[in-house]
Design a protein around this motif. Sequence first.
Motif, PDB file in Angstrom:
ATOM      1  N   LEU A 143       0.825  -1.199   0.000  1.00  0.00           N
ATOM      2  CA  LEU A 143       0.000   0.000   0.000  1.00  0.00           C
ATOM      3  C   LEU A 143       0.863   1.254   0.000  1.00  0.00           C
ATOM      4  O   LEU A 143       0.551   2.240  -0.680  1.00  0.00           O
ATOM      5  CB  LEU A 143      -0.919  -0.001   1.221  1.00  0.00           C
ATOM      6  N   ALA A 144       1.981   1.226   0.742  1.00  0.00           N
ATOM      7  CA  ALA A 144       2.870   2.378   0.795  1.00  0.00           C
ATOM      8  C   ALA A 144       3.497   2.652  -0.567  1.00  0.00           C
ATOM      9  O   ALA A 144       3.511   3.795  -1.051  1.00  0.00           O
ATOM     10  CB  ALA A 144       3.959   2.145   1.848  1.00  0.00           C
ATOM     11  N   TYR A 145       4.011   1.609  -1.210  1.00  0.00           N
ATOM     12  CA  TYR A 145       4.615   1.795  -2.530  1.00  0.00           C
ATOM     13  C   TYR A 145       3.561   2.185  -3.563  1.00  0.00           C
ATOM     14  O   TYR A 145       3.839   2.980  -4.471  1.00  0.00           O
ATOM     15  CB  TYR A 145       5.337   0.512  -2.965  1.00  0.00           C
ATOM     16  N   LEU A 275      -3.337  -5.384  -3.445  1.00  0.00           N
ATOM     17  CA  LEU A 275      -3.210  -6.811  -3.748  1.00  0.00           C
ATOM     18  C   LEU A 275      -1.849  -7.349  -3.303  1.00  0.00           C
ATOM     19  O   LEU A 275      -1.744  -8.492  -2.843  1.00  0.00           O
ATOM     20  CB  LEU A 275      -3.385  -7.050  -5.253  1.00  0.00           C
ATOM     21  N   GLY A 276      -0.809  -6.513  -3.438  1.00  0.00           N
ATOM     22  CA  GLY A 276       0.537  -6.946  -3.090  1.00  0.00           C
ATOM     23  C   GLY A 276       0.706  -7.305  -1.629  1.00  0.00           C
ATOM     24  O   GLY A 276       1.581  -8.110  -1.276  1.00  0.00           O
ATOM     25  N   HIS A 280       0.639 -13.500  -3.387  1.00  0.00           N
ATOM     26  CA  HIS A 280       2.012 -13.741  -3.839  1.00  0.00           C
ATOM     27  C   HIS A 280       2.325 -12.795  -5.003  1.00  0.00           C
ATOM     28  O   HIS A 280       1.455 -12.526  -5.843  1.00  0.00           O
ATOM     29  CB  HIS A 280       2.159 -15.199  -4.280  1.00  0.00           C
ATOM     30  N   PRO A 281       3.562 -12.287  -5.074  1.00  0.00           N
ATOM     31  CA  PRO A 281       3.878 -11.312  -6.130  1.00  0.00           C
ATOM     32  C   PRO A 281       3.648 -11.816  -7.542  1.00  0.00           C
ATOM     33  O   PRO A 281       3.253 -11.048  -8.426  1.00  0.00           O
ATOM     34  CB  PRO A 281       5.361 -10.988  -5.887  1.00  0.00           C
ATOM     35  N   THR A 282       3.876 -13.115  -7.791  1.00  0.00           N
ATOM     36  CA  THR A 282       3.653 -13.630  -9.146  1.00  0.00           C
ATOM     37  C   THR A 282       2.180 -13.553  -9.533  1.00  0.00           C
ATOM     38  O   THR A 282       1.844 -13.327 -10.700  1.00  0.00           O
ATOM     39  CB  THR A 282       4.140 -15.083  -9.263  1.00  0.00           C
ATOM     40  N   THR A 283       1.285 -13.728  -8.558  1.00  0.00           N
ATOM     41  CA  THR A 283      -0.150 -13.622  -8.823  1.00  0.00           C
ATOM     42  C   THR A 283      -0.532 -12.192  -9.164  1.00  0.00           C
ATOM     43  O   THR A 283      -1.302 -11.949 -10.106  1.00  0.00           O
ATOM     44  CB  THR A 283      -0.964 -14.101  -7.602  1.00  0.00           C
ATOM     45  N   THR A 326       4.294  -3.669  -7.974  1.00  0.00           N
ATOM     46  CA  THR A 326       4.507  -5.083  -7.655  1.00  0.00           C
ATOM     47  C   THR A 326       5.882  -5.326  -7.036  1.00  0.00           C
ATOM     48  O   THR A 326       6.113  -6.400  -6.464  1.00  0.00           O
ATOM     49  CB  THR A 326       4.360  -5.965  -8.909  1.00  0.00           C
ATOM     50  N   TYR A 327       6.781  -4.358  -7.142  1.00  0.00           N
ATOM     51  CA  TYR A 327       8.114  -4.520  -6.560  1.00  0.00           C
ATOM     52  C   TYR A 327       8.037  -4.755  -5.051  1.00  0.00           C
ATOM     53  O   TYR A 327       8.877  -5.457  -4.486  1.00  0.00           O
ATOM     54  CB  TYR A 327       8.979  -3.292  -6.831  1.00  0.00           C
TER      55      TYR A 327
END
Length: 415
Positions: A143-145, A275-276, A280-283, A326-327
């Motif tokens: 959320l922060a990024y 979502l992040g 999972h990041p790949t999702t 997503t990072y």
Amino acid sequence: MQSLPPADHGRQAYLVLAGCTLIQAPVWGYSISYGVFQKYYTTHKGIEGSPGAVAIVGTTLNGLMYLMMPLTFTLLTKYPRLRPYTGPVGLCITIASLVMSSYATQVWQLIASQGVLCAIGSGLLFSPTTLYLDEWWVARKGLAYGTMWAGKAASGVVVPFIMSALLDRFGPRTTLQAWAVALIVLTAPLLFYLKPRIPLSNSHTQRPLSWTFLKNPGFWMLQIGNVVQAFGYLLPTTYLASYANDLGLPSFSGALLLAVFSIASVPGSLFIGYLGDRFHPTTVILICSLGSTVAVLLFWGLAAEMALLLVFAVVYGFFAGGFSTTYSGILKEMKRIDEGVETGLVMGLLLGGRGVGFMAAGPASAALLQGGSRMIEHAKWGYSTQYGPMIILTGATALLGSWGWMWTMLKAVLV
């Protein structure tokens, strides 16, 4: 032993988040607006050089900013005592580059000032603030990024129109000098609030940095997807205005489409960040990739009128514009695998990979345009124009941005 301030909540955490979000305009404002300056330089006298040479300024500025990130993030992770000085130094270099470029009369002078110096200054301003954000936000890092990148997207809505109005009325010299003054007013107070959560006295300056994540195949699969996605990411925003103009749409259409793209990127970044923190990041990357692919291949590929182009700008801005968010998930995943990993190193390499994709896209896009059909005035859809090969490539790179997910599924099937 003195306890650390709380992460993910509290007055200080939110002040850092607000500062990192607001500082995106000073950091990226000029690079986002360079297309406005490029148009002015190529249509007005005052700068000696070809249009192609003028375009090098923009690619140098954006590419160098990203390519220097692995170096700056590594140095500031290894030597955190440098962070309080890096931001002010970067601000001074950026201001000096703008003032110098305001007196430029030849393209090489623009490349040296706006292309190289401005990139170095902006990169130095960006790096420590992002590392501070990483310290203050842990569990809600996504959320922060997302909020931070939404700040960049929001500046892309406002700053280009301000620059265009100033250029038309006052010319580049006054505009650049006015922006330099604005940087001082906007940035200096923000630097005061951007402080580390971990005291410098507690920072592990002597402990060797952990590079073990480089031995993780999963990181490299995610990095491959990151580079490939970046390769095609800028193509729509770079050529969308020209595409609309070639279709015979009103002159304001290009600026409107780019503004819509930036506006859609704001909620897109926030949504992807949300979502992040939960998947999972790949999702999450797969969701970004599929949304971007549909936008390109369906809406841009079939668009020959303004209505469908607007739909494309909204959908592509929402999903592709939030890809960098997503990072945060990748950082958390690398930290989960190895608690000793420095997330600043991972972030620097991801941003550097993005720069590689951006730099490679310029020559490739020119070659694709030359290979496409020249018939566009009565085209029924994008595929039948000279932009057809570019649309296909952009859709393919958007889909392959999810290479990390594809590799995970392939590995599961083979095993």
